[in-house]
Design a protein around this motif. Structure first.
Motif, PDB file in Angstrom:
ATOM      1  N   ASN A  56       0.823  -1.219   0.000  1.00 52.60           N
ATOM      2  CA  ASN A  56       0.000   0.000   0.000  1.00 52.60           C
ATOM      3  C   ASN A  56       0.851   1.260   0.000  1.00 52.60           C
ATOM      4  N   ARG A  57       1.959   1.219   0.736  1.00 51.64           N
ATOM      5  CA  ARG A  57       2.768   2.430   0.885  1.00 51.64           C
ATOM      6  C   ARG A  57       3.908   2.532  -0.105  1.00 51.64           C
ATOM      7  N   ASN A  58       4.366   1.389  -0.634  1.00 53.01           N
ATOM      8  CA  ASN A  58       5.579   1.411  -1.460  1.00 53.01           C
ATOM      9  C   ASN A  58       5.381   0.913  -2.886  1.00 53.01           C
ATOM     10  N   GLY A  59       4.171   0.464  -3.204  1.00 53.46           N
ATOM     11  CA  GLY A  59       3.913   0.036  -4.572  1.00 53.46           C
ATOM     12  C   GLY A  59       4.294  -1.411  -4.831  1.00 53.46           C
ATOM     13  N   ASN A  60       4.230  -1.797  -6.096  1.00 49.97           N
ATOM     14  CA  ASN A  60       4.346  -3.207  -6.463  1.00 49.97           C
ATOM     15  C   ASN A  60       5.767  -3.664  -6.790  1.00 49.97           C
ATOM     16  N   ASN A  61       6.659  -2.707  -7.042  1.00 46.75           N
ATOM     17  CA  ASN A  61       8.039  -3.098  -7.330  1.00 46.75           C
ATOM     18  C   ASN A  61       8.894  -2.835  -6.096  1.00 46.75           C
ATOM     19  N   LEU A  62       9.089  -3.875  -5.304  1.00 51.42           N
ATOM     20  CA  LEU A  62       9.794  -3.720  -4.038  1.00 51.42           C
ATOM     21  C   LEU A  62      11.187  -4.317  -4.148  1.00 51.42           C
ATOM     22  N   ASP A  63      12.198  -3.518  -3.745  1.00 53.08           N
ATOM     23  CA  ASP A  63      13.526  -4.122  -3.709  1.00 53.08           C
ATOM     24  C   ASP A  63      13.724  -4.831  -2.364  1.00 53.08           C
ATOM     25  N   ALA A  91       3.772  -8.778  -4.150  1.00 51.62           N
ATOM     26  CA  ALA A  91       3.576  -7.378  -4.547  1.00 51.62           C
ATOM     27  C   ALA A  91       3.468  -7.276  -6.065  1.00 51.62           C
ATOM     28  N   LYS A  92       4.360  -7.984  -6.738  1.00 51.75           N
ATOM     29  CA  LYS A  92       4.353  -7.950  -8.209  1.00 51.75           C
ATOM     30  C   LYS A  92       3.043  -8.519  -8.744  1.00 51.75           C
ATOM     31  N   ASN A  93       2.625  -9.644  -8.190  1.00 52.94           N
ATOM     32  CA  ASN A  93       1.383 -10.268  -8.671  1.00 52.94           C
ATOM     33  C   ASN A  93       0.156  -9.422  -8.369  1.00 52.94           C
ATOM     34  N   ASN A 119      12.960 -16.523   2.348  1.00 48.00           N
ATOM     35  CA  ASN A 119      11.805 -16.838   1.500  1.00 48.00           C
ATOM     36  C   ASN A 119      10.606 -15.946   1.807  1.00 48.00           C
ATOM     37  N   ILE A 120      10.576 -15.372   2.998  1.00 48.05           N
ATOM     38  CA  ILE A 120       9.519 -14.391   3.283  1.00 48.05           C
ATOM     39  C   ILE A 120       9.745 -13.151   2.416  1.00 48.05           C
ATOM     40  N   VAL A 121      10.980 -12.716   2.347  1.00 52.98           N
ATOM     41  CA  VAL A 121      11.294 -11.537   1.531  1.00 52.98           C
ATOM     42  C   VAL A 121      10.927 -11.805   0.071  1.00 52.98           C
ATOM     43  N   LYS A 122      11.312 -12.987  -0.411  1.00 53.58           N
ATOM     44  CA  LYS A 122      10.961 -13.351  -1.807  1.00 53.58           C
ATOM     45  C   LYS A 122       9.448 -13.360  -1.992  1.00 53.58           C
TER      46      LYS A 122
END
Lengths: 157, 265
Positions: free
Chosen positions: A115-122, A151-153, A142-145
């Motif tokens: 919600n705050r950072n959008g769909n492309n998260l580094d 987010a992308k989906n 694997n949580i980060v992945k």
């Protein structure tokens, strides 16, 4: 006792609580929504994260009376019927959980991150944003992945 | 947690009246320290007066060269404020690194400084930036506000309404954080305002304070070359499982140097 009226996962609910009843106790004990977990006593672990009026909060650190009139979303309100939310699916696809205890809080925090950072998260952003959620199984990789993939989906669906 | 009477108020006057009527009342702002403290039965107020309904205490505005932050403004709101980011970027960055995202969505600047945890972040900024704490009855200079561990200049029935920060020419905050709690083991805020360089120190001792020896070594300049020679009194430093007094004294100087360098960049 105090009467509280809260909208939980889109449905108006009311209940009688003591002043000291925490929101997480109200969700779990009164409403039997046991997906929201309690993992610590110190507001650090994040297993109890829910959204209150669209923002992630630790439901062990908010009184139920303080949520009177609010809109609350718990992990039970995330999926669309039997179809998992893209973020839940991403945790499944990426082995983002082992025992699963922290997962509801992880997913609710992940949705707040999007919600705050959008769909492309580094990766660095996700790791920093997950500071308030503790997992004792996975080592977080694997949580980060999962959060990145979810987010992308969410953006592509 | 012991049971208590809960009252939510919608004005500062109503809050003051409510606490005056209570046997042993406490205000709750964001509750991110207050509620865990009550859960552990370290506090058991007879009445909890919730300031969360006082709309006038929420918000950020910049007037001239002053940033005014309402007491009930959350850390998340300060961190995300374009006005704070533009006027005092170091303050927005400090707010963005308090606790974790969920805590920042509830925790407030007024609650943080009223609690005066000796390892909280905001006190260092309040002191170094020369802020003024506005309350329901007066204005308190930032450096006189923090009096001892969990003690402030506030009276029992006095409420912080806002904190006003003069815009600094340059400022930076550096903290060596506890990796579990994100509290500052040591945090140092350095600010250059009107030709003066001030240093605010948190986490190191029982009380957030001005680093007067460090300021003397800087001599009004953002030049950290004199910091190594400063001899800080080790006996004043906190000592616990996270860091010894000697280590904290060392960290104060390291964080000061890093903050000065960050200012100069």
């Amino acid at each position: 006792m105090v009467t509280v009226n809260i909208t939980v996962n889109g449905k108006p609910v009311s209940g009688e609580v003591e002043s000291r009843t925490l929101l997480v106790q109200f969700l779990r004990d009164n409403l039997r929504l046991t997906g929201t977990h309690v993992g610590c006593d110190t507001s650090q672990c994040g297993a109890c994260v829910v959204h209150v009026d669209g923002k992630s909060i630790k439901s062990c650190t908010l009184l139920a009376v303080q949520a009177d009139g609010a809109e609350v979303t718990t992990i039970e309100g995330v999926a669309n019927g039997s179809e998992l939310h893209p973020m839940q699916q991403a945790f499944m696809d990426n082995h983002g959980l082992q025992c699963g205890f922290c997962t509801p809080g992880m997913v609710m925090t992940a949705l707040d991150i999007v919600n705050r950072n959008g769909n492309n998260l580094d990766e660095a952003t996700v790791r920093k944003e997950l500071e308030g959620n503790i997992c004792r199984c996975t080592g977080y990789h694997n949580i980060v992945k999962s959060v990145q993939a979810g987010a992308k989906n969410m953006g592509g669906s | 947690m012991y049971e208590f009477n809960y009252r939510k108020v919608d004005s500062v006057d109503a809050a003051v009246e409510a606490i005056q009527q209570a046997d042993d009342g406490k205000f709750v702002a964001g509750g991110q320290t207050m509620l865990p403290t009550m859960k552990h039965r370290l506090a058991s107020p007879s009445d909890v007066i919730d300031l969360g309904g006082i709309a006038e205490l929420v918000g950020v505005c910049v007037e001239g060269d002053t940033v005014i932050i309402g007491a009930m403004t959350t850390h998340a709101a300060v961190a995300a404020s374009a006005e704070v980011q533009a006027a005092i970027p170091a303050l927005a960055k400090l707010a963005a690194n308090i606790g974790d995202p969920a805590v920042r969505n509830k925790g407030t600047i007024g609650g943080s400084i009223a609690n005066h945890d000796p390892a909280a972040d905001y006190p260092a900024a309040v002191i170094a930036l020369g802020a003024t704490v506005k309350t329901s009855r007066r204005e308190i200079p930032g450096e006189e506000f923090f009096t001892d561990m969990f003690e402030t200049a506030l009276e029992e029935d006095e409420i912080i309404t806002a904190v006003t920060f003069p815009v600094a020419e340059m400022a930076a905050y550096m903290k060596f954080e506890n990796p579990a709690s994100r509290y500052a083991i040591v945090g140092v805020f350095v600010a250059k305002t009107g030709g003066e360089v001030r240093v605010g120190v948190t986490g190191a001792t029982s009380c957030a304070h001005r680093g007067l020896q460090l300021e003397a070594a800087l001599g009004g300049q953002l030049d950290a070359s004199g910091i190594d020679a400063v001899e800080l009194p080790v006996e004043n430093m906190n000592s616990d499982i996270h860091a010894s007094a000697e280590y904290r004294a060392h960290l104060v100087k390291v964080m000061t140097k890093r903050a000065v360098e960050a200012c100069a960049q």
